[in-house]
Scaffold this active site. Structure first.
Site, PDB file in Angstrom:
ATOM      1  N   HIS A  29       0.823  -1.206   0.000  1.00 23.68           N
ATOM      2  CA  HIS A  29       0.000   0.000   0.000  1.00 23.68           C
ATOM      3  C   HIS A  29       0.860   1.260   0.000  1.00 23.68           C
ATOM      4  CE1 HIS A  29      -3.990  -1.755   0.084  1.00 23.68           C
ATOM      5  NE2 HIS A  29      -3.446  -2.725   0.785  1.00 23.68           N
ATOM      6  N   ASP A  62       2.638   1.765  -3.292  1.00 23.28           N
ATOM      7  CA  ASP A  62       2.965   2.004  -4.717  1.00 23.28           C
ATOM      8  C   ASP A  62       2.166   3.167  -5.287  1.00 23.28           C
ATOM      9  OD1 ASP A  62       0.603   0.466  -4.739  1.00 23.28           O
ATOM     10  OD2 ASP A  62       1.212  -0.782  -6.443  1.00 23.28           O
ATOM     11  N   GLY A  98      -7.601 -16.090  -5.748  1.00 23.39           N
ATOM     12  CA  GLY A  98      -7.947 -15.325  -4.542  1.00 23.39           C
ATOM     13  C   GLY A  98      -6.808 -15.282  -3.543  1.00 23.39           C
ATOM     14  N   LEU A 156      -1.723 -13.080  -5.315  1.00 21.48           N
ATOM     15  CA  LEU A 156      -0.423 -13.198  -5.980  1.00 21.48           C
ATOM     16  C   LEU A 156      -0.481 -12.619  -7.397  1.00 21.48           C
ATOM     17  CD1 LEU A 156       0.633 -16.760  -4.706  1.00 21.48           C
ATOM     18  CD2 LEU A 156       1.322 -14.539  -3.794  1.00 21.48           C
ATOM     19  N   SER A 200      -2.892 -12.539  -9.903  1.00 20.18           N
ATOM     20  CA  SER A 200      -3.328 -13.271 -11.089  1.00 20.18           C
ATOM     21  C   SER A 200      -3.882 -12.305 -12.139  1.00 20.18           C
ATOM     22  CB  SER A 200      -4.348 -14.349 -10.726  1.00 20.18           C
ATOM     23  OG  SER A 200      -5.393 -13.782  -9.997  1.00 20.18           O
ATOM     24  N   SER A 201      -4.521 -11.192 -11.727  1.00 20.70           N
ATOM     25  CA  SER A 201      -5.093 -10.310 -12.751  1.00 20.70           C
ATOM     26  C   SER A 201      -3.994  -9.552 -13.499  1.00 20.70           C
ATOM     27  CB  SER A 201      -6.143  -9.363 -12.175  1.00 20.70           C
ATOM     28  OG  SER A 201      -5.586  -8.479 -11.253  1.00 20.70           O
ATOM     29  N   ASP A 253       2.279  -4.510  -9.276  1.00 22.87           N
ATOM     30  CA  ASP A 253       2.042  -5.869  -9.777  1.00 22.87           C
ATOM     31  C   ASP A 253       2.384  -5.962 -11.262  1.00 22.87           C
ATOM     32  OD1 ASP A 253       0.984  -5.906  -7.272  1.00 22.87           O
ATOM     33  OD2 ASP A 253      -1.102  -6.134  -7.904  1.00 22.87           O
ATOM     34  N   TYR A 274     -10.077  -1.375  -0.878  1.00 26.31           N
ATOM     35  CA  TYR A 274      -8.796  -0.968  -1.468  1.00 26.31           C
ATOM     36  C   TYR A 274      -8.879   0.488  -1.947  1.00 26.31           C
ATOM     37  CZ  TYR A 274      -4.643  -0.910  -4.377  1.00 26.31           C
ATOM     38  OH  TYR A 274      -3.423  -0.575  -4.916  1.00 26.31           O
TER      39      TYR A 274
HETATM   40  C1  GLA Z   1      -2.641  -4.768  -4.853  1.00 25.48           C
HETATM   41  C2  GLA Z   1      -2.480  -3.669  -5.895  1.00 25.48           C
HETATM   42  C3  GLA Z   1      -1.058  -3.089  -5.871  1.00 25.48           C
HETATM   43  C4  GLA Z   1      -0.622  -2.714  -4.468  1.00 25.48           C
HETATM   44  C5  GLA Z   1      -0.928  -3.838  -3.489  1.00 25.48           C
HETATM   45  C6  GLA Z   1      -0.656  -3.435  -2.062  1.00 25.48           C
HETATM   46  O1  GLA Z   1      -1.863  -5.865  -5.192  1.00 25.48           O
HETATM   47  O2  GLA Z   1      -2.763  -4.156  -7.180  1.00 25.48           O
HETATM   48  O3  GLA Z   1      -0.969  -1.995  -6.745  1.00 25.48           O
HETATM   49  O4  GLA Z   1      -1.205  -1.511  -4.070  1.00 25.48           O
HETATM   50  O5  GLA Z   1      -2.264  -4.282  -3.566  1.00 25.48           O
HETATM   51  O6  GLA Z   1       0.694  -3.214  -1.879  1.00 25.48           O
END
Ligand code: GLA
Length: 367
Positions: free
Chosen positions: A35, A37, A116, A119, A121-122, A167, A216
């Site tokens: 949290h 980025d 879920g 990791l 996946s999207s 990600d 989120y």
């Molecule tokens: C998800 C989001 C990322 C990041 C993380 C938390 O994976 O896709 O951009 O914010 O949560 O670090």
């Protein structure tokens, strides 16, 4: 079977001919820096061997026919298709539109990331779609960074998740088996190998992190509010700025997590380089406490699993939740020889299914 094998077999089953090629993009685990980025912060993700594979072949005509093997579902995207759609279809539509793919493609998608599990996946699906379209010559060639940005746009505009860029960058530009210290402000990155005598265990909490997009987005909004009130990016804020600034209590706590987590990530990258596992581990433990208490994105089951790991590990390493939170995986960084013992403990005291699904990232003896 790997995702690549699964996709190749699924393609032949679905379309009755052999695929031309298989494109792949990995998932990622984040070692530390959660949290932050979307606040210009520093993150330390690591691309995995597991990910999403797409077997594809070109065909005539304007159709794009996509088979999602994991769901046994097929969708034909026509040139006029605008959505909205659900789940994987929305990501496929988003990437095809963003990259301007006009048609003439059959694809079979398969993944080997636990669903879920947080990791990514999207992100790996979006990057794999981009790679398939580019390899097939149906989209302009993009740099890894530009492909990551396109995939982030897909999350924002088509999936409604206001995610950061970690990600997508880890999937598109990372180096498998190496941690990537990524500066999310300018997207500069350095790769750092896992020391040969370390193991990182990725342990599923078995709490599925689905339907948490609203939470989120709300966290991100709090951080943006804090930066606005303080008149600068949280990347440039000190704990003193937060103490003096006129922030609402909850906003102050969210921002305090971000400011400290960015510093922890910088220190953790240095500890990783210096091969100082106790220092690295203590930073993981502190990160978990902050995500649990200040950012409030953990889950009681996840906290219990982290505590179990931390009690076993002591000062020899550390453990924390990883990723967006509200379930998903826990990571533990430990001396390599303790891996099997900790895994067995998790099987006995937490859940057999969690033990069975642990992914071991071992430091590379040649790294
Ligand atoms: C998800 C989001 C990322 C990041 C993380 C938390 O994976 O896709 O951009 O914010 O949560 O670090």
């Amino acid at each position: 079977m790997t995702a690549q094998d699964l996709a190749t077999a699924a393609f032949t089953r679905q379309f009755g001919r052999a695929a031309e090629r298989v494109s792949f993009a990995p998932g990622r685990v984040n070692l530390i820096g959660d949290h932050v980025d979307y606040c210009d912060g520093l993150v330390l993700p690591m691309p995995l061997r597991q990910g999403t594979a797409i077997a594809w072949a070109r065909m005539d005509g304007p159709q794009i026919s996509v088979y999602a093997a994991d769901y046994d579902e097929v969708h034909d995207f026509g040139p006029e298709d605008t959505g909205p759609l659900n789940g994987w279809r929305q990501y496929a539509l988003g990437m095809l539109r963003i990259l301007g793919v006009k048609g003439g493609l059959q694809m079979a998608i398969a993944g080997d990331l636990p669903r879920g599990s947080g990791l990514s996946s999207s992100a790996s699906l979006c990057i794999a779609l981009g790679r398939a379209a580019q390899s097939a010559g149906l989209a302009e060639p993009l740099t890894g960074t530009d492909l990551a940005k396109a995939a982030q746009r897909c999350e924002h505009e088509f999936a409604g998740v206001a995610c950061g860029i970690m990600d997508q960058m880890a999937s598109a530009c990372g180096d498998q088996g190496r941690a990537m210290l990524l500066d999310c402000r300018n997207l500069d990155s350095t790769n750092i190998a896992l020391p040969p005598d370390w193991t990182v265990l990725i342990i599923p909490s078995l709490v599925s992190r689905e339907l948490v997009d609203g939470e989120y987005n709300a966290r991100r909004q709090s951080c943006e509010e804090a930066a606005q009130v303080l008149g600068k990016s949280l990347r440039d804020c000190t704990p003193e700025d937060l103490a003096c600034g006129p922030l609402a209590e909850i906003t102050r706590r969210r921002a305090a997590h971000v400011v400290a987590e960015i510093a922890r990530t910088r220190d953790a990258a240095a500890a990783l380089k210096a091969k100082e596992l106790p220092v690295f581990g203590a930073l993981l433990n502190a990160s978990h406490a902050s995500l649990r208490d200040l950012f409030e994105v953990s889950h009681p089951r996840v906290d219990a699993l982290v505590r179990l790991c931390q009690d076993y590990i002591g000062a020899r390493g550390g453990a924390r939740m990883t990723g967006g939170g509200f379930g998903g995986c826990v990571i533990a960084a430990i001396p390599q020889e303790l891996g099997p013992d900790l895994a067995a403990l998790i099987g006995r005291e937490y859940a057999r299914d969690a033990e069975r699904a642990i992914i071991f990232l071992n430091g590379d003896a040649n790294g």
